[in-house]
Design a protein around this motif. Structure first.
Motif, PDB file in Angstrom:
ATOM      1  N   SER A 164       0.661  -1.131   0.132  1.00  0.00           N
ATOM      2  CA  SER A 164      -0.221  -0.078  -0.160  1.00  0.00           C
ATOM      3  C   SER A 164       0.836   1.168  -0.103  1.00  0.00           C
ATOM      4  CB  SER A 164      -1.036   0.029   1.130  1.00  0.00           C
ATOM      5  OG  SER A 164      -0.101   0.268   2.495  1.00  0.00           O
ATOM      6  N   THR A 165       0.323   2.235  -0.209  1.00  0.00           N
ATOM      7  CA  THR A 165       0.958   3.616  -0.011  1.00  0.00           C
ATOM      8  C   THR A 165       1.357   3.970   1.179  1.00  0.00           C
ATOM      9  OG1 THR A 165      -0.370   4.567  -2.067  1.00  0.00           O
ATOM     10  CG2 THR A 165       0.786   6.053  -0.634  1.00  0.00           C
ATOM     11  N   ALA A 166       0.742   3.803   2.225  1.00  0.00           N
ATOM     12  CA  ALA A 166       1.287   3.925   3.454  1.00  0.00           C
ATOM     13  C   ALA A 166       2.448   3.204   3.910  1.00  0.00           C
ATOM     14  CB  ALA A 166      -0.208   3.655   4.582  1.00  0.00           C
ATOM     15  N   GLN A 167       2.265   1.665   3.676  1.00  0.00           N
ATOM     16  CA  GLN A 167       3.182   0.724   3.774  1.00  0.00           C
ATOM     17  C   GLN A 167       4.549   1.293   3.177  1.00  0.00           C
ATOM     18  OE1 GLN A 167       1.171  -2.795   2.535  1.00  0.00           O
ATOM     19  NE2 GLN A 167       1.100  -3.531   4.430  1.00  0.00           N
ATOM     20  N   ILE A 168       4.723   1.459   1.980  1.00  0.00           N
ATOM     21  CA  ILE A 168       6.013   2.053   1.222  1.00  0.00           C
ATOM     22  C   ILE A 168       6.505   3.234   1.689  1.00  0.00           C
ATOM     23  CG2 ILE A 168       4.823   3.232  -0.724  1.00  0.00           C
ATOM     24  CD1 ILE A 168       6.957   1.740  -2.449  1.00  0.00           C
ATOM     25  N   ASN A 169       5.808   4.163   2.101  1.00  0.00           N
ATOM     26  CA  ASN A 169       6.105   5.338   2.702  1.00  0.00           C
ATOM     27  C   ASN A 169       6.745   5.158   4.071  1.00  0.00           C
ATOM     28  OD1 ASN A 169       5.679   8.041   0.665  1.00  0.00           O
ATOM     29  ND2 ASN A 169       3.971   6.782   0.701  1.00  0.00           N
ATOM     30  N   THR A 170       6.097   4.278   4.763  1.00  0.00           N
ATOM     31  CA  THR A 170       6.509   4.021   5.916  1.00  0.00           C
ATOM     32  C   THR A 170       7.959   3.370   6.100  1.00  0.00           C
ATOM     33  OG1 THR A 170       4.242   3.973   7.272  1.00  0.00           O
ATOM     34  CG2 THR A 170       5.933   2.782   8.243  1.00  0.00           C
ATOM     35  N   LEU A 171       8.284   2.509   5.145  1.00  0.00           N
ATOM     36  CA  LEU A 171       9.095   1.809   4.962  1.00  0.00           C
ATOM     37  C   LEU A 171      10.325   2.796   4.539  1.00  0.00           C
ATOM     38  CD1 LEU A 171       9.544  -1.484   3.022  1.00  0.00           C
ATOM     39  CD2 LEU A 171      11.293   0.144   2.796  1.00  0.00           C
ATOM     40  N   LEU A 172      10.218   3.671   3.561  1.00  0.00           N
ATOM     41  CA  LEU A 172      11.358   4.624   3.418  1.00  0.00           C
ATOM     42  C   LEU A 172      11.445   6.065   3.975  1.00  0.00           C
ATOM     43  CD1 LEU A 172      10.383   4.280  -0.720  1.00  0.00           C
ATOM     44  CD2 LEU A 172      12.471   3.462   0.662  1.00  0.00           C
ATOM     45  N   GLN A 173      10.439   6.366   4.730  1.00  0.00           N
ATOM     46  CA  GLN A 173      10.683   7.459   5.232  1.00  0.00           C
ATOM     47  C   GLN A 173      11.640   7.722   6.336  1.00  0.00           C
ATOM     48  OE1 GLN A 173       6.781   8.480   7.131  1.00  0.00           O
ATOM     49  NE2 GLN A 173       7.378  10.812   7.258  1.00  0.00           N
ATOM     50  N   GLY A 174      12.425   8.795   6.057  1.00  0.00           N
ATOM     51  CA  GLY A 174      13.471   9.085   7.116  1.00  0.00           C
ATOM     52  C   GLY A 174      14.634   8.559   6.497  1.00  0.00           C
ATOM     53  N   ALA A 183      -0.609  -0.556  -6.351  1.00  0.00           N
ATOM     54  CA  ALA A 183      -1.658   0.228  -5.831  1.00  0.00           C
ATOM     55  C   ALA A 183      -0.741   1.738  -5.125  1.00  0.00           C
ATOM     56  CB  ALA A 183      -1.807  -0.535  -4.531  1.00  0.00           C
ATOM     57  N   VAL A 184       0.381   1.858  -5.414  1.00  0.00           N
ATOM     58  CA  VAL A 184       1.126   2.936  -4.911  1.00  0.00           C
ATOM     59  C   VAL A 184       0.458   4.240  -5.731  1.00  0.00           C
ATOM     60  CG1 VAL A 184       3.192   4.046  -4.445  1.00  0.00           C
ATOM     61  CG2 VAL A 184       2.825   1.775  -3.679  1.00  0.00           C
ATOM     62  N   THR A 185       0.202   5.434  -5.021  1.00  0.00           N
ATOM     63  CA  THR A 185      -0.150   6.423  -5.840  1.00  0.00           C
ATOM     64  C   THR A 185       0.619   7.668  -5.282  1.00  0.00           C
ATOM     65  OG1 THR A 185      -1.952   7.142  -3.697  1.00  0.00           O
ATOM     66  CG2 THR A 185      -2.538   5.994  -5.391  1.00  0.00           C
ATOM     67  N   THR A 186       1.512   7.575  -4.460  1.00  0.00           N
ATOM     68  CA  THR A 186       2.602   8.591  -4.191  1.00  0.00           C
ATOM     69  C   THR A 186       3.558   7.926  -3.208  1.00  0.00           C
ATOM     70  OG1 THR A 186       2.882  10.844  -3.013  1.00  0.00           O
ATOM     71  CG2 THR A 186       1.262   9.519  -1.954  1.00  0.00           C
ATOM     72  N   LEU A 187       4.797   8.682  -3.495  1.00  0.00           N
ATOM     73  CA  LEU A 187       6.002   8.193  -2.812  1.00  0.00           C
ATOM     74  C   LEU A 187       6.686   9.205  -1.919  1.00  0.00           C
ATOM     75  CD1 LEU A 187       7.855   6.202  -5.623  1.00  0.00           C
ATOM     76  CD2 LEU A 187       6.814   5.392  -3.704  1.00  0.00           C
ATOM     77  N   SER A 188       5.678  10.276  -1.550  1.00  0.00           N
ATOM     78  CA  SER A 188       5.822  11.222  -0.657  1.00  0.00           C
ATOM     79  C   SER A 188       4.932  10.972   0.683  1.00  0.00           C
ATOM     80  CB  SER A 188       5.429  12.561  -1.377  1.00  0.00           C
ATOM     81  OG  SER A 188       5.606  13.818  -0.200  1.00  0.00           O
ATOM     82  N   PRO A 189       5.683  10.999   1.871  1.00  0.00           N
ATOM     83  CA  PRO A 189       6.668  11.664   2.116  1.00  0.00           C
ATOM     84  C   PRO A 189       8.008  10.660   2.301  1.00  0.00           C
ATOM     85  CG  PRO A 189       5.831  11.048   4.118  1.00  0.00           C
ATOM     86  CD  PRO A 189       4.725  10.633   3.062  1.00  0.00           C
ATOM     87  N   GLY A 190       7.774   9.330   1.622  1.00  0.00           N
ATOM     88  CA  GLY A 190       8.909   8.291   1.775  1.00  0.00           C
ATOM     89  C   GLY A 190      10.171   8.729   1.091  1.00  0.00           C
ATOM     90  N   LEU A 191      10.284   9.367  -0.081  1.00  0.00           N
ATOM     91  CA  LEU A 191      11.298   9.831  -0.759  1.00  0.00           C
ATOM     92  C   LEU A 191      11.826  11.248  -0.261  1.00  0.00           C
ATOM     93  CD1 LEU A 191      10.642   8.899  -4.262  1.00  0.00           C
ATOM     94  CD2 LEU A 191      11.462   7.391  -2.589  1.00  0.00           C
ATOM     95  N   ASN A 192      11.393  11.872   0.665  1.00  0.00           N
ATOM     96  CA  ASN A 192      11.567  13.263   1.074  1.00  0.00           C
ATOM     97  C   ASN A 192      12.870  13.448   1.618  1.00  0.00           C
ATOM     98  OD1 ASN A 192       9.170  13.799  -0.222  1.00  0.00           O
ATOM     99  ND2 ASN A 192       8.364  14.686   1.518  1.00  0.00           N
ATOM    100  N   SER A 193      13.592  12.386   2.353  1.00  0.00           N
ATOM    101  CA  SER A 193      14.835  12.865   2.909  1.00  0.00           C
ATOM    102  C   SER A 193      15.839  12.076   2.410  1.00  0.00           C
ATOM    103  CB  SER A 193      14.739  12.075   4.453  1.00  0.00           C
ATOM    104  OG  SER A 193      13.704  12.777   5.087  1.00  0.00           O
ATOM    105  N   ILE A 194      15.768  11.166   1.143  1.00  0.00           N
ATOM    106  CA  ILE A 194      16.810  10.630   0.356  1.00  0.00           C
ATOM    107  C   ILE A 194      17.811  11.702  -0.135  1.00  0.00           C
ATOM    108  CG2 ILE A 194      17.553   8.982  -1.297  1.00  0.00           C
ATOM    109  CD1 ILE A 194      15.034   7.323  -0.604  1.00  0.00           C
ATOM    110  N   THR A 195      19.105  11.679   0.229  1.00  0.00           N
ATOM    111  CA  THR A 195      20.048  12.654  -0.414  1.00  0.00           C
ATOM    112  C   THR A 195      21.028  11.895  -1.287  1.00  0.00           C
ATOM    113  OG1 THR A 195      21.473  12.437   1.622  1.00  0.00           O
ATOM    114  CG2 THR A 195      19.946  14.218   1.649  1.00  0.00           C
TER     115      THR A 195
END
Length: 308
Positions: A7-17, A31-43
């Motif tokens: 789910s969108t919630a699961q993938i963002n929880t996995l990647l966030q931070g 099923a994923v509609t957005t990857l935010s905030p999951g990708l927001n911190s990746i530098t």
């Protein structure tokens, strides 16, 4: 991450931070509609970055990403409309392809691609959007391929000039199957092969700074192009052993003499002499107004220094 049911919630929880990832592959997550905030911190992505076949995804952004060690691949999305990676200055290779609804790309800091750059089968991506999205791009060390974009969607965003205003050098350069009205590469100085195919609406090719081609030059299926007078490559800069190819371009008859000779055209017209225009007084103004330069579309040096 390759799990159709995530789910969108699961993938963002996995990647966030997360800030650094050795390799990042996200694929087949239907099923994923957005990857935010999951990708927001990746530098940093140390090697490859791949995002593909996310059918529900509508936008993709890496707002903090500054470094990718290897290739970037973004492809096979049916609903994706925008891609934003604004802080990355260089990549090994970049492929954006088979994104049928993509209309916006933003690579604001990208100046260098160390091997190849390909944009292909993105029919809604207008020439203006592509030009804006790669406004700082200076060098592509390998091939630059722009193929099958700007062919659907709003005509007001497509019928315009394709330009890469900062591009200085590239290897082989192909532009194919696009509806751009003109192609302008104002500072491009060197390239390998140059293949321009099926740009059916293009009337102008403006390459004023081109000094050297190490590969061959081809114009094919150019139905609106009538002249190459603004393609300023000098004969001494064409170092390929192959002849220029001009194929199925019925209006293309006016060009520099050396191009016509290399292409072995039976009939052609040479571009008018590019003469300077210098206007300093009434006499020089009257001389200009009485000359054939008044109706010329191509001029050389123009100097107007006349207080009155």
């Amino acid at each position: 991450i390759s799990w159709p049911q995530i789910s969108t919630a699961q993938i963002n929880t996995l990647l966030q931070g997360k800030t650094t990832v050795s390799e990042l592959v996200i694929e087949n997550c239907a099923a994923v509609t957005t990857l935010s905030p999951g990708l927001n911190s990746i530098t940093t992505v140390t090697t490859s970055l791949v995002v593909q076949n996310l059918d529900a995804l509508t936008s993709l952004a890496f707002p903090a990403l500054t470094s990718v060690g290897a290739r970037v691949y973004i492809g096979d999305h049916s609903r994706l409309s925008s891609v934003s990676i604004p802080l990355v200055a260089s990549v090994s290779s970049l492929v954006i392809q088979d994104n049928g609804r993509l209309s916006t790309v933003l690579f604001s800091a990208l100046t260098a691609v160390n091997t190849s750059l390909t944009v292909r089968n993105c029919n809604y991506l207008g020439a203006a959007a592509l030009s804006t999205g790669f406004a700082q791009l200076r060098t592509v060390s390998g091939s630059l391929i722009l193929w099958a974009f700007s062919r659907s969607g709003s005509s007001t965003t497509q019928l315009t000039t394709l330009t890469l205003v900062s591009l200085v050098s590239t290897g082989d350069f192909m532009i194919r199957d696009t509806n751009a009205l003109a192609v302008s590469m104002p500072v491009l100085a060197t390239m390998g092969n140059g293949q321009f195919i099926s740009l059916n609406l293009a009337r102008d090719f403006v390459f004023p700074s081109l000094l050297n081609m190490t590969g061959y030059l081809q114009f094919a299926n150019m139905m609106a192009l009538s002249n190459l007078c603004q393609f300023r490559l000098p004969q001494t800069g064409y170092t390929s052993t192959r002849n220029v190819l001009i194929q199925n371009s019925p209006l293309l008859t006016t060009m520099p003499l050396w191009i016509a000779t290399s292409a072995r055209l039976a009939t052609s017209s040479e571009c008018p002499a590019v003469n300077p225009v210098i206007i300093r007084d009434q006499a020089s103004y009257a001389a200009y107004m009485g000359s054939s330069l008044v109706t010329a579309t191509v001029l050389g040096r123009v100097v107007i220094s006349w207080p009155q």
